[in-house]
Scaffold this motif. Structure first.
Motif, short mmCIF file in Angstrom:
data_model
loop_
_atom_site.label_atom_id
_atom_site.label_comp_id
_atom_site.label_asym_id
_atom_site.label_seq_id
_atom_site.Cartn_x
_atom_site.Cartn_y
_atom_site.Cartn_z
N ILE A 10 0.88 -1.18 0.00
CA ILE A 10 0.00 0.00 0.00
C ILE A 10 0.91 1.22 0.00
O ILE A 10 1.60 1.50 0.97
N ILE A 11 0.89 1.95 -1.11
CA ILE A 11 1.88 3.01 -1.31
C ILE A 11 1.36 4.37 -0.84
O ILE A 11 1.86 4.95 0.10
N PRO A 51 -1.99 4.86 11.02
CA PRO A 51 -2.63 6.12 10.61
C PRO A 51 -1.63 7.14 10.08
O PRO A 51 -0.48 7.17 10.51
N SER A 52 -2.08 7.95 9.12
CA SER A 52 -1.27 9.05 8.58
C SER A 52 -2.02 10.34 8.80
O SER A 52 -3.23 10.41 8.61
N ARG A 53 -1.29 11.38 9.19
CA ARG A 53 -1.93 12.66 9.47
C ARG A 53 -1.72 13.66 8.34
O ARG A 53 -1.75 14.85 8.56
N LYS A 54 -1.48 13.17 7.15
CA LYS A 54 -1.29 14.04 5.99
C LYS A 54 -2.36 13.74 4.95
O LYS A 54 -2.77 12.59 4.78
N ALA A 57 -1.39 11.25 1.77
CA ALA A 57 -0.88 10.23 2.68
C ALA A 57 -0.03 9.20 1.95
O ALA A 57 -0.35 8.79 0.83
N MET A 58 1.06 8.80 2.59
CA MET A 58 1.92 7.73 2.07
C MET A 58 2.17 6.74 3.20
O MET A 58 2.45 7.12 4.34
N THR A 124 -7.46 8.45 -5.49
CA THR A 124 -6.85 7.28 -6.14
C THR A 124 -5.88 6.62 -5.17
O THR A 124 -4.98 7.28 -4.65
N LEU A 125 -6.07 5.35 -4.96
CA LEU A 125 -5.18 4.55 -4.11
C LEU A 125 -4.14 3.88 -4.98
O LEU A 125 -4.48 3.24 -5.98
N ILE A 126 -2.87 4.05 -4.63
CA ILE A 126 -1.77 3.45 -5.39
C ILE A 126 -1.24 2.24 -4.62
O ILE A 126 -0.83 2.36 -3.46
#
Length: 1559
Positions: A10-11, A51-54, A57-58, A124-126
């Protein structure tokens, strides 16, 4: 049965719409996003990211998906906390199908508005998905478990953690247990030396843990239980305090096992508690840690049982190291492909027990102490005694190849750790070429990245561990040679420890060593009945004193005694001299070992020793015999038997000196010059060279390795042909059978021994004239082609300056050019030395290109954008480059190989770069407003970016002493930075303000001054285009402002002697007196071009200027005269130039994204006479140059058109000219036609073929007579912006034009007047105009997707407007001849045509990049397209399929295409400056050889099976005929390949005369 497993990475996720959806739903609380990705399979949660706080998100996190049923439903969700923001449901089979063939998979999720209601498309999920095996699936699962537990810190998760481990124990019990263990372990420290190292380490580690845990509030009870178990086991220590030694000895093995186990356990506890090398701060136990604790407890229980029972128990020490065997033969094979050097240390001496104890303690303390409390941080460590050894390398002076270092370290680390093995094998799978990549790439891919990936699986220190990964240490041993010591100066992360040989401990160590060696000597001379204490206490003390603390003295002395016939006499000779030095020992040993009074022995021993100490690589006795031409009865082995006291040797093995000091002794005239064994390099080096030449004369031959097929390569090339990926296998199977070691050595090193002696000249001539290509074969299979360049330059120097052999010097010089030009093919393939290199050498090629050596030495490709800046390093060995792709790179200046980079750090284009005076640093300036300093060897930034500028940085340079940096910026300032004392991100120490943007700056070579150049874009007045000289200490103006330029200054430079200043603007280069400011000379830019870059040559007599017409020109700064033919080869403007320090080479960076290296002064006078005509300087000192022989446009060919009869081709170019060509021969028919002042963008023939019309970016239209080139009408002026499209009426009396100004104009040809203008009918650029067949109507279409039909007389709307849509950007629009269809193309690579009446849409897919050009055939049945993918396609509009092509040959974007009247030919114009005509019935001989072949970017010509057939040098690419070409027009001439007699494959050897093959 377990289903297939897949690794899903999951990028990242885009922020488009996600932020908006979030804000709408969370405005009241203004929450910060806390985003994670959740994956459900059939409604069951299987994975969730951290979790990501951006918003952008990456994660880059990996999970394992295992499914038995491909119809399973996969739900991908983006969660904010527990709330779903967007999701996508997809069946697993569909996910696999979508993923097939892709690198990264983009999945569009649907926004969720209310509860679980899917809404509009959202972010879009990469991801990236790969099928994996069972073992890999388990590994990924364990890694995720590790990550999850590490992050379990919040109170809300404590209940979950409690299920895994017990948490919350008070620290007091653990501290008490540790204290007990420490006190009892201290007792064990005194038991014995054998146990001491482990007990000492364990005690120190546990003590550091004790100190750390004192500061913690709570800890894990599991660890507490483990510590208590250890304490209980160590209860025996209290009992043995007063025990007799016999009782202790009875338990010695068990105690040894106990303290070794304690050391391992101590490291584990240190790691776990978060104060060790990993610093993980884990608040809970991993499942693998829990198992490890269980194993530790079990091991200690067995040890307690052994102590209690008094019986030996077999116990396997539980270790924190992962020592599992590498799984499977496939993994082993991959590791073997690293080709590690065999580190056989069996014959190397080791430290004796009890010696070097202080140094051992120092290393041990440094090793086990965590970095956060240890000020010492060195780079390499040898930890075999503590069982932490991961890799071991040793080096031999002048023998070890650094190319093998990284690969060997990686191999041994993989062997020591199963996780490292998997990571390194994965790196090889990902890029098999990494094994032969530059060392910095190997370091990154084979060490740094794998270590980063597995760092959580490493407990405790391991050898060798890398800086920035706390688990590893590097320990380097070396003599303090200056070149090595200098590399470690001012390195804060390197701890240096100089061994002090005067310390008492050194003498103690040597005494231990001598005692040990004397025992061996007594055994060696047992026949003499030497007593057990020989030679006695007094003599041993004297020997120890004589050593002066030098182990090499002791080693040499004892070896001398051991090899002597009478050791007592040998000992007496040493002791009698109270000042015995190492030289004395060498002298004595050699004197007693040899028959030096025998002249024959002396001569042969001298020669044999010379090869050993002067040799450039390890040599065996048999190799030495061959090099010296010795017969068996005079073999060097007889010499070495006598000299074993100073050499290490066994029959058939390499001869090795015991210490580098022996070589120094033998070759230093002051130390051994009066001895018979003195090795005089000036005499003996040439003898070795002669021996090498004799071997090559005897053994070199054609196809020495007997390669049977020309598709066999020594390195990988395109296509499925055979590739030797493991050279060692090829050497074993083939090469070693035909090339003996002495030939390998001779081929590599003969020139290293070269000098002037009698007889050598003839041997050299034989090699050069009869064996040259055969020698290259050997270098090819060894991958050492670069060796040839240095060797040949040495020959040329000797031949010219010492032997005065001009013919040999010329040959060697030509040979250097041959190797430089053809190194890419010579290093790839032995057969292609003959098939590809020889035919393209001068006199071996049939083409319109000059038959002389081309000035181009190397073409360097790699940047993804314009190359703004290039610079030679001060030593001339490297070239640095900066590009619009935001990166810097460092290249080998000779071969063009990438050495370091890309350097990543700038956020915008890199506009300028410069080397420091010591070659070690590079400074760069960028459009991101920053200045960065980089380590030129590693590509890492030194300090933080310098951020004082407020606009783009246009120019940077180092001061001559390297202490300051100057930067020029569009913020109208020059910044002077104190580099040596700068603080991160500080402001410059001096800011020099200007009245206009500063474009360039340069330091004076001999004083504290800089020169600057300024100017505004578009400024034509001289007021803002100034040259000024400033004092760098005060910022005051010294000279200037110097006025004269009419456009902004692009470049400035001081001459090497500081007396003159060069300034360059588009219109001219000017040379000024640096002190008075007087203008000496102006060199005007040739007509139709702009000057972009300039540099002085090192002698200051010439300047090199790069121009927009793709040429470089060299000018005399005194006369302003052109001193050589223009240097031609780029297909884009020359944006930067740099001259090598020796003045022999020029590097240029271009808009064509390449760097090229040129011979600066090759055949100047001849080239000038052939290619140019010089018109002398005028009264103002201005020089001009013209081309009487015109062979092609000098810039992008933007438009082409066939004449109505098909006998001519008209073209317009960005060089501002129009040309008419003979469509059969390609010769210029008319032109080049000058008149336009800017790019020519469109062109068309009059229906009768007698006139052509052209439109330009200068906003004008001109009509030309085809026969004589005169302008017969115009210039038509009426458009306010570029004229983009143009057409004649059927009768030729009117012209219609469309413009970027959104208007359509109709012109009367005879009166040159405007008939009418259509305004406000198009809202964007008009891309296409055309008359109807009867001339009554005008068709026009714009980039907005609007077409209309207007009355040709009034301009009134007749039909339309018609709407058509092209996604993204539209590049080209064309009307069909009957006006029914519109062809349109754009950025998405699809050709579309629309029926204006029915609105039907047809899409034609085949191109792989944007389509820039379209054209209809006259009958409307065909359409031709040209693309950024460099190909041309012909489409059948009836079948809607590809009718011909794709046609290849262009090396850059195709900008224009047109059909011939009979539809059998297609003409195309390209950014590569060439014009090509393609036919549907191509040349038969070419088709026979290539089929539907192609030319790869690396120059390999591939056949239809994608097999490499021929390598074509880069200077011929643009003008090379392809099978489908009937005509090629290019400025550098053209080349047509005749394959009639070409041989390849298994018949390739027939290309060489039979007599040569049998020679």
């Amino acid at each position: 049965m377990m289903g297939q497993s897949y690794e899903l990475k999951i990028i990242s996720v885009s922020e488009v719409d996600l932020r908006r959806n979030f804000i709408i739903r969370h405005i009241p609380g203004h929450d910060t996003p806390k985003l994670c990705i959740a994956i459900d399979i059939d409604g069951k949660r299987v994975y969730q990211t951290n979790p990501s706080r951006k918003w952008m998100a990456m994660w880059n996190q990996i999970c394992t998906l295992s499914v038995d049923d491909l119809s399973s439903l996969v739900t991908l969700q983006i969660l904010h906390k527990s709330e779903c923001l967007a999701k996508k449901e997809i069946k697993f089979a569909q996910l696999l199908e979508t993923n097939e063939g892709q690198t990264d998979l983009s999945i569009v999720l649907n926004l969720v508005k209310e509860k679980n209601t899917a809404a509009t498309p959202g972010p879009t999920l990469i991801v990236h998905m790969t099928a994996i095996g069972h073992i890999q699936a388990i590994t990924v699962a364990l890694a995720n478990a590790t990550r999850d537990i590490v992050t379990l810190k919040s109170p809300s998760t404590s209940s979950t953690v409690a299920k895994i481990v017990d948490i919350g124990a008070d620290n007091s019990d653990l501290l008490s247990g540790l204290n007990t263990v420490l006190s009892r372990l201290k007792i064990v420290l005194d038991i014995g030396a054998e146990i001491h190292p482990y007990s000492n380490v364990a005690w120190k580690v546990l003590f550091s843990v004790y100190q750390a845990i004192e500061k913690q509030k709570e800890t894990d009870t599991s660890v507490g239980r483990l510590v208590q178990t250890i304490a209980d086991v160590f209860a025996f220590a209290e009992e043995i305090k007063s025990a007799v030694s016999e009782k202790i000895k009875r338990f010695e093995k068990t105690i040894y096992a106990l303290v070794k186990q304690t050391e391992e356990c101590a490291l584990f506890i240190q790691e776990y508690t978060g104060h060790g090398f990993g610093g993980r701060l884990i608040n809970g136990l991993l499942s693998e840690d829990r198992d490890k604790i269980r194993d530790f407890i079990a091991a200690f229980e067995k040890l307690r049982e052994s102590l209690n029972s008094g019986t030996a128990v077999e116990i396997l020490c539980v270790s924190t190291k992962a020592l599992a065997m590498v799984e499977g033969a496939a993994q082993t094979q991959k590791l073997n492909s690293l080709k590690p050097v065999d580190m056989n240390a069996s014959l190397r001496p080791v430290c004796l027990p009890g010696t070097r104890q202080e140094l051992r303690d120092l290393i041990t303390n440094w090793l086990i102490t965590p970095p956060d409390v240890n000020a010492v941080n060195a780079e390499i460590f040898s930890g075999c005694q503590l069982g932490r050894l991961g890799a071991f390398l040793f080096f031999t002076r002048n023998k070890s190849d650094p190319a093998y270092v990284i690969r060997t370290i990686a191999f041994h680390l993989a062997r020591s750790n199963v996780y490292m093995a998997s990571a390194i094998c994965a790196a090889i799978d990902k890029d098999s070429a990494v094994i032969d990549s530059p060392i910095h790439t190997q370091f990154q891919k084979l060490l740094l990245e794998p270590l980063t990936a597995v760092q959580n699986h490493i407990h405790g220190p391991i050898v060798v561990v890398l800086d920035a990964l706390d688990e590893f240490r590097f320990f380097i041993t070396s003599r303090p040679d200056s070149d090595i010591a200098s590399k470690f100066e001012n390195q804060p992360k390197i701890a240096k420890h100089l061994l002090d040989i005067t310390l008492p401990s050194s003498f103690t160590d040597i005494r231990i060593y001598l005692d040990n060696q004397m025992e061996n000597i007594r055994l060696e001379h047992s026949d003499l009945n030497l007593n057990a204490t020989w030679p006695g206490q007094s003599k041993m003390e004297t020997l120890t004193e004589h050593s002066s603390g030098l182990f090499i003295w002791a080693s040499t002395a004892t070896k001398y005694l051991r090899e002597s016939f009478y050791p007592n006499e040998a000992l007496k000779s040493i002791l009698d001299n109270s000042q015995t030095t190492l030289d004395d020992l060498y002298t004595g040993a050699l004197k007693d070992a040899g028959l030096w009074k025998d002249p024959l022995f002396t001569r042969e021993a001298q020669a044999a020793l010379s090869v050993v100490v002067l040799g450039k690589a390890p040599v065996s006795d048999s190799m030495i015999d061959a090099l010296l031409g010795l017969e068996p009865e005079h073999s060097s082995s007889r010499i070495f038997k006598k000299l074993r006291c100073v050499l290490q040797w066994a029959p058939g093995q390499d001869v090795k000196i015991l210490h580098a000091s022996f070589s120094d002794y033998l070759t230093d005239h002051g130390r051994s010059g009066d001895k018979p064994w003195f090795v005089d390099p000036s005499i003996l080096e040439p003898q070795i060279a002669q021996g090498c030449l004799h071997i090559m004369k005897k053994e070199l031959r054609f196809n020495i390795c007997e390669f049977e097929d020309s598709h066999i390569y020594t390195t990988k090339v395109p296509g499925p042909s055979e590739c030797i990926t493991d050279l060692s296998k090829r050497i074993t199977d083939h090469i070693s059978d035909h090339i003996f070691p002495q030939l390998f050595y001779s081929s590599l090193y003969w020139a290293s021994h070269l000098a002037v002696i009698d007889g050598l000249l003839e041997d050299l001539k034989d090699l050069m004239y009869t064996k040259f290509l055969f020698w290259l074969e050997v270098l090819c299979v060894q991958q050492k082609v670069g060796v040839a360049i240095d060797a040949l330059e040495a020959v040329a120097n000797l031949a010219k300056n010492y032997w005065h052999e001009e013919e040999l010097a010329d040959f060697a010089t030509d040979a250097v050019k041959f190797v430089l030009r053809f190194a890419p093919v010579i290093s790839h393939s032995v057969p292609h030395i003959y098939l590809s290199a020889l035919p393209f050498a001068p006199m071996g090629i049939q083409s319109s290109v000059s038959s002389q050596w081309r000035r181009l030495q190397a073409t360097i490709e790699g940047h993804g954008g314009l190359v703004h800046s290039v610079a030679f390093s001060p030593d001339g060995n490297h070239i640095a480059s900066g590009s619009a792709d935001k990166t810097l790179r460092v290249w080998d200046a000779r071969t063009g190989d990438l050495l370091v980079g890309p350097f990543n750090g700038h956020k915008e284009q890199v506009k300028c770069i410069a080397f420091s005076c010591d070659d070690q640093k590079i400074v760069s300036g960028s459009y991101d407003k920053t200045v960065c300093v980089w380590d030129a060897r590693t590509g890492k930034t030194i300090g933080a970016p310098l951020t004082g500028h407020t606009s783009k940085v246009n120019f940077v340079c180092f001061s001559p002493n390297g202490k300051q940096i100057a930067s020029a910026s569009l913020d109208k300032t020059v910044g002077i930075w104190d580099w040596e004392g700068h603080n991160e991100g500080n402001a410059p120490v001096l800011v020099i303000k200007h009245a206009a943007p500063v474009r360039a700056v340069a330091f004076a070579p001999d004083r504290d001054q800089v020169v600057s150049g300024t100017g505004e874009v578009g400024s034509s007045g001289a007021g803002g285009n100034l040259v000024q000289v400033w004092d760098t200490r005060t910022g005051k103006l010294v000279t200037g402002p110097l006025k004269g330029h009419t456009q902004y200054i692009r470049s400035v430079a001081f001459s090497p002697d500081g007396k003159h200043i060069l300034s360059l603007s588009h219109e001219a280069a000017r040379i000024w007196d640096a002190y008075t400011g007087t203008e000496n000379i102006t060199i005007t830019t040739p007509m139709g071009s702009d000057a972009y870059s300039a540099a002085f040559t090192p002698n200051g007599k010439h300047i090199v200027v790069g121009y927009s017409d793709t040429l470089l020109r060299i000018w005399n700064v005194r006369t302003g005269a052109l001193v050589s033919a223009p240097i031609d080869g780029h297909s884009g403007p020359v944006l930067s130039v740099s001259v090598s320090p020796d003045g022999m080479r020029i590097a240029s960076g271009s808009g064509d994204k390449t760097i090229r290296v040129w011979d600066a002064y090759q055949d100047l006078s001849a080239a000038l006479k052939v290619d140019t005509q010089y018109i002398g300087a005028n009264d103002q000192g201005t020089a001009q140059m013209y081309h009487p022989r015109y062979t092609g446009h000098t810039n992008t060919v933007h438009c082409v058109a066939f004449s109505p009869k098909g006998d001519h081709i008209a073209s317009g170019s960005w060089d501002n000219t129009v040309c008419v060509w003979d469509a059969c021969t390609g010769t210029i028919f008319t032109g080049p036609l000058h008149g336009h002042k800017d790019l020519v963008l469109c062109i068309a023939f009059c229906p009768n073929g007698e006139q052509i019309v052209s439109g330009s970016q200068d906003t004008t239209i001109r009509v030309w007579n085809v026969q004589n080139g005169t302008m017969v009408a115009g210039p038509f002026e009426g458009h306010s912006k570029s004229v983009w499209c143009i057409a004649f009426s059927p009768h030729g009396d009117q012209i219609v034009s469309g413009s970027v100004d959104k208007t359509v104009c109709v012109w009367d040809v005879e009166t040159s007047s405007l008939v009418f203008r259509l305004t406000n009918v198009h809202t964007r650029t008009v891309l296409s105009v055309a008359f109807s067949s009867d001339g009554g109507q005008i068709r026009s279409a714009s980039i907005a997707g609007i077409a209309r039909v207007s009355d040709a007389q009034t301009g009134a709307l007749v039909e339309g407007p018609f709407k058509f849509q092209v996604p993204n950007q539209t590049y080209c629009i064309r009307f069909s001849p009957d006006g029914q269809l519109i062809g349109a193309s754009g950025k998405d690579s699809v050709v579309r045509f629309f029926n204006l009446r029915s609105s039907d849409l047809t899409q034609l897919e085949g191109h792989t990049d944007a389509v820039k050009a379209l054209g209809f055939s006259q009958d409307g049945k065909w359409i031709v397209s040209g693309s950024d993918d460099t190909t041309v396609h012909v489409w059948d509009l009836e079948t809607r399929s590809l009718a011909a092509g794709p046609f290849e040959g262009h090396r850059d974007s195709v900008y224009s295409v047109d059909f011939s009247p009979d539809h059998r030919r297609v003409v195309s114009g390209s950014r590569d400056t060439s014009i090509r005509v393609f036919e549907t019935t191509p040349d038969g001989t070419l088709m026979k050889a290539l089929g539907e072949g192609s030319l790869g970017q690396d120059g390999w010509l591939l056949n239809s099976m994608a097999q490499p057939v021929l390598w074509v040098p880069p200077w011929l690419h643009h003008g090379l005929y392809f099978p489908q070409n009937s005509l090629v027009i290019h400025k550098n001439g053209t080349t047509k390949l005749d394959f009639t007699h070409f041989v390849e494959g298994t018949a390739w050897q027939e290309c060489v005369d039979l007599r040569a093959r049998l020679n």
